[in-house]
Scaffold this active site. Structure first.
Site, short mmCIF file in Angstrom:
data_model
loop_
_atom_site.label_atom_id
_atom_site.label_comp_id
_atom_site.label_asym_id
_atom_site.label_seq_id
_atom_site.Cartn_x
_atom_site.Cartn_y
_atom_site.Cartn_z
N PRO A 230 0.82 -1.22 0.00
CA PRO A 230 0.00 0.00 0.00
C PRO A 230 0.84 1.26 0.00
O PRO A 230 1.79 1.39 0.78
CB PRO A 230 -0.81 -0.13 1.30
N CYS A 231 0.49 2.20 -0.90
CA CYS A 231 1.39 3.32 -1.19
C CYS A 231 1.03 4.61 -0.48
O CYS A 231 1.79 5.57 -0.53
CB CYS A 231 1.42 3.57 -2.70
#
Length: 406
Positions: A78-79
């Site tokens: 997840p960014c």
């Protein structure tokens, strides 16, 4: 023989699709979100989808299940915690950043030949925790596990994607780097002997049915027009129509504002003359709506694009299908779940966390454009010494090392 891939944090499957188009075999995908996993299952028939929090997957299980049967582990942790927008600019480090450590844990258990990590370009300067830069952590850990390390920022428009999207790709290899793991650009702002011109927003979506606010349906409907170019012909291959093409609901006033918005302008630029007496402060329309420029690639499709971009000619925001086209998804790719979703904060406030899933818009905006995934997939397939199949697109064969894309 095809390289076998385990896709972590698989989302709706954009990277898996690109790697499959490059001739790889996806043996399994790990994804925690219900709606994203539903989309993945619908479009990747025969692939095992492990719907679980990666932290709950025991290393022993991973070793027994996948060691010796996976050539490549790929995925994008997840960014949000690595984006340079939002709280990170004030030094806040999100808990999700430590999911990079989980990625490395899986690599250590499975021992693939090659590792691929994709993330936002801000990943380069992000931290897992204070004092622990993520890129330094990855280099040290991959080296410890016997992998050579390389990283590059790639711009999606340079690989035939009709929207801007700068992403960093980290490659670890236990078989060294006999050639670059990164593909050379196939598209540029101006056509050259070795590159085609960028694909524009209108190149990508001009054949889709016109819609007014609130119009459209989620299921497949026949095409309204013939394909106008090679991109549209490729994206429509094997599809009988178009789905996920529903316009957002807009008030008549908002439609009027969008109608007055020139291409390239933002909703914030729209204002009203001063108060009733003509002398009060100007009322600014405080929205991030931006009208896309038809003859240029789209701006970056983000997870909240439903209120970010306005169609270049029609007075409304983009549909999920239009964004999918701009991200290079084929029209056969169907997105499950609701089109939009209330914020996690709102759902938590009212005790509705059990409803917190990724909408169609979220899934598309969070994903890897398949064409970009295909480009790097073909390069990694060459690295793994698997011969290219006869019917593969020759524009994406292994080529020499290049400098970081702009």
């Amino acid at each position: 023989m095809q390289p076998k891939v385990l896709d972590l944090f698989a989302g709706c499957g954009g990277l898996s699709l690109g790697l499959s188009q490059a001739g790889c075999e996806i043996v399994a995908a790990v994804e925690i979100d219900q709606w994203a996993a539903d989309t993945y299952r619908r479009n990747h028939l025969g692939v095992e989808v492990i719907q679980a929090d990666i932290r709950s997957l025991d290393s022993g299980y991973l070793r027994e299940r996948f060691k010796g049967g996976v050539d490549l582990i790929a995925g994008g942790p997840p960014c949000q915690g690595f984006s340079v927008s939002g709280k990170r600019q004030y030094g806040h480090i999100k808990e999700q950043n430590n999911l990079v450590e989980e990625f490395i844990r899986v690599v250590e258990a499975v021992e693939p030949k090659v590792v691929l990590i994709e993330n936002v370009s801000g990943f380069r300067t992000g931290h897992i925790k204070p004092g622990n830069p993520v890129m330094s952590y990855l280099k040290v850990e991959l080296n410890r596990l016997g992998y050579e390390f390389d990283a590059r920022v790639l711009q999606a428009t340079e690989y035939g994607v009709p929207s801007l999207r700068r992403r960093i790709f980290v490659v670890g290899s236990r078989i060294g780097f006999p050639s670059s793991p990164f593909p050379i650009a196939t598209h540029s702002a101006e056509a050259t002997i070795s590159a085609e011109p960028f694909i524009s927003t209108w190149d990508a979506i001009s054949d889709l049915p016109s819609l007014r606010a609130s119009e459209g349906v989620d299921e497949f409907v026949p095409y309204a027009h013939e394909p106008a170019n090679d991109y549209q012909r490729e994206i429509r291959a094997q599809s009988s129509g178009v789905a996920n093409h529903i316009a957002m609901k807009h008030t008549p006033r908002l439609v009027e504002r969008f109608t007055a918005l020139p291409q390239g302008s933002k909703g914030y630029d729209l204002g009203r003359t001063a108060g009733r007496d003509g002398e009060g402060p100007v009322t600014i329309y405080k929205s991030n709506n931006q009208r896309l420029i038809a003859c240029e690639p789209s701006l970056c499709i983000t997870a909240n694009f439903q209120s970010t971009y306005v169609h270049p000619f029609q007075p409304r925001n983009l549909t999920a299908r239009e964004a999918a086209r701009l991200m290079s998804y084929p029209d056969t790719y169907y997105f499950c779940g609701k089109r939009t979703q209330m914020s996690s904060g709102f759902l938590k406030k009212y005790g509705r966390e059990h409803e917190d899933f990724l909408s169609q818009y979220n899934q598309i905006g969070n994903s890897v454009p398949p064409r970009l995934g295909r480009a790097i997939g073909l390069q990694l397939r060459s690295l793994l010494s698997f011969p290219e199949t006869q019917d593969q697109d020759r524009r994406f064969t292994a080529l020499p090392l290049i400098e970081e894309s702009a």
